[in-house]
Write an enzyme that holds these catalytic residues in place. Sequence first.
Site, PDB file in Angstrom:
ATOM      1  CD  GLU A 121      44.702   1.171  26.984  1.00 11.55           C
ATOM      2  OE1 GLU A 121      44.408   1.857  28.084  1.00 11.55           O
ATOM      3  OE2 GLU A 121      44.530   1.404  25.821  1.00 11.55           O
ATOM      4  CG  LEU A 122      41.674  -4.820  31.845  1.00 10.81           C
ATOM      5  CD1 LEU A 122      41.030  -5.888  31.437  1.00 10.81           C
ATOM      6  CD2 LEU A 122      42.388  -5.266  32.979  1.00 10.81           C
ATOM      7  CG  ASN A 146      34.092  -6.093  28.424  1.00  7.81           C
ATOM      8  OD1 ASN A 146      33.280  -6.844  29.013  1.00  7.81           O
ATOM      9  ND2 ASN A 146      34.790  -5.177  29.263  1.00  7.81           N
ATOM     10  NE  ARG A 194      40.083 -16.824  33.247  1.00  9.58           N
ATOM     11  CZ  ARG A 194      41.028 -17.061  33.829  1.00  9.58           C
ATOM     12  NH1 ARG A 194      41.230 -17.050  35.168  1.00  9.58           N
ATOM     13  NH2 ARG A 194      42.237 -17.352  33.224  1.00  9.58           N
ATOM     14  CB  SER A 246      21.182  -9.318  34.795  1.00  6.72           C
ATOM     15  OG  SER A 246      22.180  -8.513  34.952  1.00  6.72           O
ATOM     16  CG  ASN A 247      24.559  -6.594  31.303  1.00  6.51           C
ATOM     17  OD1 ASN A 247      24.021  -5.669  30.699  1.00  6.51           O
ATOM     18  ND2 ASN A 247      25.185  -6.700  32.502  1.00  6.51           N
ATOM     19  CD  GLU A 276      26.327  -3.176  33.519  1.00  6.93           C
ATOM     20  OE1 GLU A 276      26.450  -4.327  33.451  1.00  6.93           O
ATOM     21  OE2 GLU A 276      26.729  -2.575  34.741  1.00  6.93           O
ATOM     22  CG  HIS A 327      34.225  -1.176  32.665  1.00  6.00           C
ATOM     23  ND1 HIS A 327      34.966  -2.374  33.261  1.00  6.00           N
ATOM     24  CD2 HIS A 327      34.808  -0.312  33.597  1.00  6.00           C
ATOM     25  CE1 HIS A 327      35.728  -1.837  34.373  1.00  6.00           C
ATOM     26  NE2 HIS A 327      35.353  -0.714  34.320  1.00  6.00           N
ATOM     27  CG  LEU A 374      39.421 -12.514  27.259  1.00  8.89           C
ATOM     28  CD1 LEU A 374      38.592 -11.787  26.517  1.00  8.89           C
ATOM     29  CD2 LEU A 374      39.364 -13.832  27.165  1.00  8.89           C
TER      30      LEU A 374
HETATM   31  C1  GAR Z   1      28.197  -5.968  35.083  1.00  2.64           C
HETATM   32  O1  GAR Z   1      28.069  -5.056  35.938  1.00  2.64           O
HETATM   33  C2  GAR Z   1      29.143  -5.877  34.289  1.00  2.64           C
HETATM   34  O2  GAR Z   1      29.253  -4.438  33.740  1.00  2.64           O
HETATM   35  C3  GAR Z   1      30.494  -6.250  34.963  1.00  2.64           C
HETATM   36  O3  GAR Z   1      29.930  -7.552  35.514  1.00  2.64           O
HETATM   37  C4  GAR Z   1      28.550  -7.313  35.794  1.00  2.64           C
HETATM   38  C5  GAR Z   1      27.758  -8.500  35.210  1.00  2.64           C
HETATM   39  O4  GAR Z   1      26.423  -8.584  35.588  1.00  2.64           O
HETATM   40  N1  GAR Z   1      31.599  -6.598  34.179  1.00  2.64           N
HETATM   41  C6  GAR Z   1      32.639  -6.272  34.548  1.00  2.64           C
HETATM   42  O5  GAR Z   1      33.019  -6.031  35.811  1.00  2.64           O
HETATM   43  C7  GAR Z   1      33.882  -6.712  33.578  1.00  2.64           C
HETATM   44  N2  GAR Z   1      35.039  -6.405  34.008  1.00  2.64           N
HETATM   45  P1  GAR Z   1      25.515  -9.971  34.851  1.00  2.64           P
HETATM   46  O6  GAR Z   1      26.243 -11.275  34.871  1.00  2.64           O
HETATM   47  O7  GAR Z   1      24.091  -9.523  35.630  1.00  2.64           O
HETATM   48  O8  GAR Z   1      25.236  -9.285  33.577  1.00  2.64           O
END
Ligand code: GAR
Length: 209
Positions: free
Chosen positions: A143-144, A107, A91, A13-14, A174, A109, A93
Amino acid sequence: DKRIVVLISGSGSNLQAIIDQIDSGRISGRIAAVISNKEEAYGLTRAANAGIATTVLNHRDYADREAFDGALQATIDAHSPDLVVLAGFMRILTPEFVRHYAGRLFNIHPSLLPKYKGLHTHQRALEAGDAEHGCTVHFVTEELDGGPLVVQAATPVQSGDDADSLQQRVHRLEHRIYPLAVEWFCSDRLRLDNGQVLLDGAPLPSSGY
Ligand code: GAR
Protein backbone atom coordinates in the site's frame (compact mmCIF):
# COMPACT_ATOMS: atom_id res chain seq x y z
CA ASP A 1 27.68 -4.36 11.16
CA LYS A 2 24.50 -4.46 9.11
CA ARG A 3 24.73 -3.90 5.38
CA ILE A 4 22.57 -1.06 4.05
CA VAL A 5 21.65 -0.15 0.47
CA VAL A 6 20.20 3.35 -0.04
CA LEU A 7 18.00 4.30 -3.01
CA ILE A 8 17.77 7.95 -4.05
CA SER A 9 16.46 10.16 -6.84
CA GLY A 10 17.66 13.60 -5.79
CA SER A 11 19.58 15.72 -3.34
CA GLY A 12 20.25 12.92 -0.88
CA SER A 13 20.22 15.04 2.26
CA ASN A 14 18.69 12.11 4.16
CA LEU A 15 21.43 9.87 2.77
CA GLN A 16 23.93 12.44 4.07
CA ALA A 17 22.36 12.40 7.52
CA ILE A 18 22.74 8.61 7.65
CA ILE A 19 26.35 8.77 6.36
CA ASP A 20 27.17 11.35 9.04
CA GLN A 21 25.74 9.21 11.83
CA ILE A 22 27.61 6.14 10.57
CA ASP A 23 30.84 8.16 10.40
CA SER A 24 30.39 9.32 13.97
CA GLY A 25 29.84 5.75 15.14
CA ARG A 26 26.17 6.14 16.05
CA ILE A 27 24.86 3.53 13.59
CA SER A 28 26.10 -0.04 13.74
CA GLY A 29 25.93 -0.48 9.99
CA ARG A 30 27.59 0.54 6.80
CA ILE A 31 26.26 1.61 3.42
CA ALA A 32 27.25 -1.00 0.84
CA ALA A 33 25.88 0.95 -2.13
CA VAL A 34 23.80 3.92 -3.22
CA ILE A 35 21.55 3.44 -6.24
CA SER A 36 19.84 6.27 -8.12
CA ASN A 37 17.35 6.24 -10.96
CA LYS A 38 18.56 9.75 -11.91
CA GLU A 39 22.05 10.29 -13.24
CA GLU A 40 22.08 13.92 -12.09
CA ALA A 41 21.06 13.19 -8.48
CA TYR A 42 23.34 15.17 -6.15
CA GLY A 43 23.17 12.30 -3.67
CA LEU A 44 25.51 10.36 -6.00
CA THR A 45 28.17 13.00 -5.35
CA ARG A 46 27.57 12.75 -1.61
CA ALA A 47 28.02 8.96 -1.81
CA ALA A 48 31.18 9.22 -3.91
CA ASN A 49 32.60 11.77 -1.45
CA ALA A 50 32.02 9.25 1.32
CA GLY A 51 33.72 6.48 -0.67
CA ILE A 52 30.49 4.55 -1.24
CA ALA A 53 29.90 2.58 -4.43
CA THR A 54 27.19 4.07 -6.66
CA THR A 55 25.04 2.74 -9.48
CA VAL A 56 22.64 4.56 -11.77
CA LEU A 57 19.70 2.61 -13.14
CA ASN A 58 17.60 4.81 -15.39
CA HIS A 59 14.00 3.61 -15.39
CA ARG A 60 13.64 4.97 -18.93
CA ASP A 61 16.02 2.26 -20.15
CA TYR A 62 13.49 -0.44 -19.21
CA ALA A 63 10.36 -1.52 -21.04
CA ASP A 64 8.08 -1.37 -18.03
CA ARG A 65 7.95 -1.12 -14.24
CA GLU A 66 8.40 -4.89 -13.81
CA ALA A 67 11.59 -4.89 -15.89
CA PHE A 68 13.02 -1.90 -14.03
CA ASP A 69 12.18 -3.28 -10.61
CA GLY A 70 13.67 -6.64 -11.57
CA ALA A 71 16.94 -5.00 -12.55
CA LEU A 72 16.84 -2.85 -9.42
CA GLN A 73 16.31 -5.91 -7.23
CA ALA A 74 19.25 -7.73 -8.86
CA THR A 75 21.48 -4.69 -8.37
CA ILE A 76 20.48 -4.35 -4.72
CA ASP A 77 20.81 -8.07 -3.98
CA ALA A 78 24.35 -8.14 -5.38
CA HIS A 79 25.20 -6.28 -2.15
CA SER A 80 23.32 -8.74 0.15
CA PRO A 81 21.74 -5.98 2.23
CA ASP A 82 20.15 -6.44 5.64
CA LEU A 83 18.24 -3.19 5.14
CA VAL A 84 17.14 -1.21 2.06
CA VAL A 85 16.49 2.49 2.66
CA LEU A 86 14.37 4.62 0.32
CA ALA A 87 15.66 8.18 0.78
CA GLY A 88 13.78 10.40 -1.64
CA PHE A 89 13.45 7.58 -4.17
CA MET A 90 10.60 8.88 -6.30
CA ARG A 91 9.42 5.68 -7.96
CA ILE A 92 6.40 3.52 -7.19
CA LEU A 93 7.57 -0.05 -6.59
CA THR A 94 5.91 -3.25 -7.78
CA PRO A 95 4.24 -5.57 -5.26
CA GLU A 96 6.81 -8.27 -6.13
CA PHE A 97 9.68 -5.93 -5.26
CA VAL A 98 8.08 -4.81 -2.02
CA ARG A 99 7.29 -8.39 -0.96
CA HIS A 100 10.88 -9.44 -1.66
CA TYR A 101 12.12 -6.89 0.91
CA ALA A 102 9.34 -7.39 3.44
CA GLY A 103 10.50 -6.34 6.92
CA ARG A 104 13.76 -4.83 5.64
CA LEU A 105 12.59 -1.91 3.49
CA PHE A 106 12.24 1.60 4.98
CA ASN A 107 10.78 4.77 3.47
CA ILE A 108 10.64 8.34 4.74
CA HIS A 109 7.64 10.43 3.81
CA PRO A 110 7.20 14.19 4.35
CA SER A 111 3.91 14.10 6.24
CA LEU A 112 2.40 12.79 9.44
CA LEU A 113 1.07 9.59 7.91
CA PRO A 114 -1.63 8.43 7.47
CA LYS A 115 -2.21 12.06 6.42
CA TYR A 116 -1.14 13.16 2.93
CA LYS A 117 0.08 10.08 1.16
CA GLY A 118 1.57 10.93 -2.24
CA LEU A 119 2.95 14.28 -3.38
CA HIS A 120 2.71 18.00 -2.43
CA THR A 121 2.37 17.16 1.23
CA HIS A 122 3.49 20.55 2.58
CA GLN A 123 1.01 22.49 0.45
CA ARG A 124 -1.77 20.11 1.40
CA ALA A 125 -1.06 20.46 5.13
CA LEU A 126 -1.14 24.27 4.75
CA GLU A 127 -4.37 24.25 2.77
CA ALA A 128 -6.02 22.00 5.35
CA GLY A 129 -5.10 24.51 8.08
CA ASP A 130 -3.30 21.84 10.09
CA ALA A 131 -1.82 22.96 13.41
CA GLU A 132 1.17 20.68 12.87
CA HIS A 133 3.00 18.92 10.09
CA GLY A 134 5.93 16.56 9.96
CA CYS A 135 7.46 13.38 8.64
CA THR A 136 7.27 9.63 9.06
CA VAL A 137 9.62 6.68 8.72
CA HIS A 138 7.72 3.50 7.90
CA PHE A 139 8.21 -0.04 6.69
CA VAL A 140 7.20 -0.30 3.04
CA THR A 141 4.28 -2.54 2.13
CA GLU A 142 2.25 -2.89 -1.05
CA GLU A 143 0.00 0.00 0.00
CA LEU A 144 1.64 3.25 -1.20
CA ASP A 145 2.85 5.26 1.84
CA GLY A 146 0.69 2.93 3.90
CA GLY A 147 3.12 0.62 5.69
CA PRO A 148 3.52 0.28 9.47
CA LEU A 149 4.93 3.38 11.18
CA VAL A 150 8.34 3.36 12.84
CA VAL A 151 8.85 6.96 14.00
CA GLN A 152 7.36 10.41 13.39
CA ALA A 153 8.42 13.98 14.15
CA ALA A 154 6.18 17.05 14.09
CA THR A 155 6.60 20.82 13.92
CA PRO A 156 3.91 23.46 14.58
CA VAL A 157 2.60 25.23 11.47
CA GLN A 158 3.28 28.96 11.94
CA SER A 159 1.18 31.81 10.59
CA GLY A 160 3.89 32.99 8.16
CA ASP A 161 4.63 29.51 6.76
CA ASP A 162 4.54 28.69 3.08
CA ALA A 163 5.26 25.31 1.50
CA ASP A 164 8.98 26.11 1.25
CA SER A 165 9.46 27.13 4.88
CA LEU A 166 7.51 24.09 6.05
CA GLN A 167 9.48 21.80 3.78
CA GLN A 168 12.76 23.13 5.20
CA ARG A 169 11.69 22.55 8.79
CA VAL A 170 10.33 19.09 8.02
CA HIS A 171 13.55 18.22 6.20
CA ARG A 172 15.55 19.00 9.34
CA LEU A 173 13.28 16.66 11.29
CA GLU A 174 13.76 13.97 8.65
CA HIS A 175 17.50 14.18 9.17
CA ARG A 176 16.98 13.39 12.85
CA ILE A 177 14.47 10.54 12.66
CA TYR A 178 15.79 8.60 9.66
CA PRO A 179 19.22 7.84 11.18
CA LEU A 180 17.45 6.98 14.44
CA ALA A 181 15.21 4.40 12.73
CA VAL A 182 18.19 2.96 10.85
CA GLU A 183 20.12 2.59 14.09
CA TRP A 184 17.19 0.86 15.80
CA PHE A 185 17.08 -1.62 12.95
CA CYS A 186 20.85 -2.12 12.78
CA SER A 187 21.13 -2.77 16.51
CA ASP A 188 18.30 -5.36 16.29
CA ARG A 189 16.00 -3.28 18.47
CA LEU A 190 13.37 -2.89 15.76
CA ARG A 191 11.59 -5.47 13.67
CA LEU A 192 8.40 -6.12 11.78
CA ASP A 193 6.49 -9.07 13.16
CA ASN A 194 3.27 -10.08 11.37
CA GLY A 195 2.61 -6.50 10.26
CA GLN A 196 3.29 -5.16 13.76
CA VAL A 197 6.34 -3.01 14.47
CA LEU A 198 8.19 -4.04 17.62
CA LEU A 199 10.74 -1.79 19.34
CA ASP A 200 12.66 -3.56 22.11
CA GLY A 201 9.96 -6.22 21.86
CA ALA A 202 7.06 -3.83 22.53
CA PRO A 203 4.46 -2.94 19.87
CA LEU A 204 4.45 0.59 18.43
CA PRO A 205 1.15 2.34 17.56
CA SER A 206 -0.01 1.28 14.11
CA SER A 207 -1.49 4.53 12.80
CA GLY A 208 -0.21 7.86 14.06
CA TYR A 209 1.40 8.80 17.34
C1 GAR B 1 12.42 14.06 1.45
O1 GAR B 1 11.73 15.18 1.92
C2 GAR B 1 11.56 12.83 1.53
O2 GAR B 1 10.71 12.83 2.62
C3 GAR B 1 10.80 12.92 0.24
O3 GAR B 1 11.75 13.35 -0.70
C4 GAR B 1 12.69 14.19 -0.04
C5 GAR B 1 14.09 13.75 -0.42
O4 GAR B 1 15.04 14.63 0.09
N1 GAR B 1 10.25 11.66 -0.13
C6 GAR B 1 9.08 11.51 -0.73
O5 GAR B 1 8.38 12.44 -1.05
C7 GAR B 1 8.69 10.07 -1.02
N2 GAR B 1 7.40 10.02 -1.61
P1 GAR B 1 16.58 14.25 0.07
O6 GAR B 1 16.91 13.73 -1.33
O7 GAR B 1 17.29 15.54 0.36
O8 GAR B 1 16.81 13.21 1.12
